[in-house]
Design a protein around this motif. Structure first.
Motif, PDB file in Angstrom:
ATOM      1  N   ASN A  18      -9.413  19.825 -25.858  1.00 37.91           N
ATOM      2  CA  ASN A  18      -8.437  21.544 -26.144  1.00 37.91           C
ATOM      3  C   ASN A  18      -8.843  21.733 -27.034  1.00 37.91           C
ATOM      4  O   ASN A  18     -10.003  21.707 -28.269  1.00 37.91           O
ATOM      5  N   ARG A  88      -3.146  23.251 -15.063  1.00 36.26           N
ATOM      6  CA  ARG A  88      -3.690  22.152 -15.707  1.00 36.26           C
ATOM      7  C   ARG A  88      -4.084  22.503 -17.123  1.00 36.26           C
ATOM      8  O   ARG A  88      -3.966  21.536 -17.935  1.00 36.26           O
ATOM      9  N   ASN A  89      -5.169  23.323 -17.158  1.00 35.52           N
ATOM     10  CA  ASN A  89      -5.089  24.534 -18.742  1.00 35.52           C
ATOM     11  C   ASN A  89      -4.559  25.303 -19.435  1.00 35.52           C
ATOM     12  O   ASN A  89      -3.999  25.036 -20.419  1.00 35.52           O
ATOM     13  N   SER A  90      -2.649  25.227 -19.234  1.00 40.51           N
ATOM     14  CA  SER A  90      -1.816  25.556 -19.824  1.00 40.51           C
ATOM     15  C   SER A  90      -1.153  24.466 -20.420  1.00 40.51           C
ATOM     16  O   SER A  90      -0.626  23.901 -21.425  1.00 40.51           O
ATOM     17  N   HIS A  91      -2.079  23.239 -20.434  1.00 41.12           N
ATOM     18  CA  HIS A  91      -0.992  21.312 -21.126  1.00 41.12           C
ATOM     19  C   HIS A  91      -1.904  22.012 -22.162  1.00 41.12           C
ATOM     20  O   HIS A  91      -1.098  21.530 -23.403  1.00 41.12           O
ATOM     21  N   GLU A  92      -3.334  22.520 -22.677  1.00 37.28           N
ATOM     22  CA  GLU A  92      -3.478  22.987 -23.795  1.00 37.28           C
ATOM     23  C   GLU A  92      -2.331  23.722 -24.777  1.00 37.28           C
ATOM     24  O   GLU A  92      -2.770  23.357 -25.846  1.00 37.28           O
ATOM     25  N   ALA A  98      -5.985  18.823 -20.449  1.00 37.90           N
ATOM     26  CA  ALA A  98      -5.860  19.441 -19.298  1.00 37.90           C
ATOM     27  C   ALA A  98      -5.827  18.542 -18.505  1.00 37.90           C
ATOM     28  O   ALA A  98      -6.136  18.390 -17.121  1.00 37.90           O
ATOM     29  N   PHE A 102      -2.373  15.911 -19.030  1.00 44.43           N
ATOM     30  CA  PHE A 102      -1.682  17.217 -17.948  1.00 44.43           C
ATOM     31  C   PHE A 102      -0.412  15.708 -17.012  1.00 44.43           C
ATOM     32  O   PHE A 102       0.348  16.431 -16.507  1.00 44.43           O
ATOM     33  N   ILE A 271     -10.656  22.571 -15.814  1.00 39.17           N
ATOM     34  CA  ILE A 271     -10.937  22.140 -14.990  1.00 39.17           C
ATOM     35  C   ILE A 271     -12.436  22.196 -14.012  1.00 39.17           C
ATOM     36  O   ILE A 271     -12.124  21.700 -12.712  1.00 39.17           O
TER      37      ILE A 271
END
Length: 302
Positions: A18, A88-92, A98, A102, A271
């Motif tokens: 992360n 995926r990036n938003s999961h951080e 990600a 995710f 990603i």
């Protein structure tokens, strides 16, 4: 095409640190060797559902290149495991990675229907289409258990409020009764994502999604029930599905889609790391070609 990836049923084959955390953990070779000798499982590869408690459920979208003004996501993270997924990036931001996080750490918003109804009841709220799945698929496998999406659709129907849906899961047909009722007042549109006509390609790009055949049947059934369908040819990935644009458009039309749209893959943030690792393991013979072509497309856009 080499489909023997190391973690069965997952798109990402690694977790990535992360970017907001100073510390991270990793699987060391000596630990993996110990597990092998002892006959132990180093990674059980299970999906975990974690309830979260947001104060709001609808967010305003300010990005100029996204065709929506409001979106809502009953779930964060997505078990579909699409390797290219921009979400995926938003999961951080939720404190997870990600990659595998995710796909295996799914955040569930059980209060979403109540939060949605509270918003629609506000005198200050001006009706505008709200897109379900602006970030993660509202019909991912978790919906089988929690049925949050169906509850939210019932709220939209109760208040005669416009809604749009983006999904690549045939589970949307479960709610055709509500969708049909919304469609009678032109209050709904469904976007079905179809990335390829090849099941081999679908399996490695989107390991836990509905089959292509099932998605096309979903387009046909929704259309026959008077629900307008747009097919998303997304994303287009050079040398993987870029040769399928016209065949995909033709098939989408044959099955009753009223329109099509497309996006091109973007490997921003984590990603890029995940996709590069994935393609070198899954398609080693064409990995460099695909990555170079994506790089060229990105340079042309900039």
């Amino acid at each position: 095409m080499n489909t023997k990836t190391s973690i069965k049923g997952r798109g990402a084959q690694i977790n990535v640190p992360n970017r907001f955390f100073e510390l991270h953990h990793e699987m060391r070779d000596d630990f993996l060797e110990f597990c092998r000798k002892e006959g132990e499982v180093s990674d059980k590869n299970k999906t975990h559902y974690l309830e979260v408690f947001p104060k709001t459920i609808v967010n305003k979208v300010t990005s100029p290149d996204v065709g929506m003004l409001y979106s809502m996501n009953p779930y964060q993270g997505c078990e579909h495991g699409c390797i290219y997924c921009y979400a995926r990036n938003s999961h951080e931001f939720w404190g997870y990675g990600a990659g595998l996080d995710f796909e295996r750490r799914i955040l569930v918003k059980k209060e979403a229907p109540k939060l949605l109804e509270a918003l629609l009841q506000k005198k200050s709220w001006k009706a505008h289409p709200i897109v379900m799945s602006g970030n993660t698929d509202c019909y991912q496998p978790a919906e089988n258990n929690f049925q949050i999406t169906r509850q939210c659709l019932s709220v939209f129907l109760k208040y005669k409020h416009p809604v749009a849906i983006i999904t690549k899961n045939a589970l949307v047909l479960r709610d055709v009764d509500i969708l049909r009722a919304l469609a009678k007042d032109n209050l709904v549109g469904v976007n079905i994502s179809i990335t390829s006509l090849s099941e081999d390609t679908r399996r490695i790009l989107e390991p836990r999604t509905a089959t292509i055949k099932r998605r096309l049947e979903t387009v046909k059934e929704l259309t026959s029930n008077g629900v307008p369908v747009n097919v998303m040819l997304a994303p287009i990935i050079p040398s993987i599905n870029s040769h399928e644009i016209l065949p995909l458009a033709k098939v989408a039309s044959d099955y009753g889609a009223l329109s099509i749209a497309h996006t091109v893959v973007r490997l921003n943030g984590a990603i890029g790391i995940l996709f590069t690792d994935w393609i070198k393991k899954t398609m080693p013979d064409r990995a460099d070609k695909v990555l170079h072509q994506i790089e060229c497309c990105a340079m042309e856009e900039s």
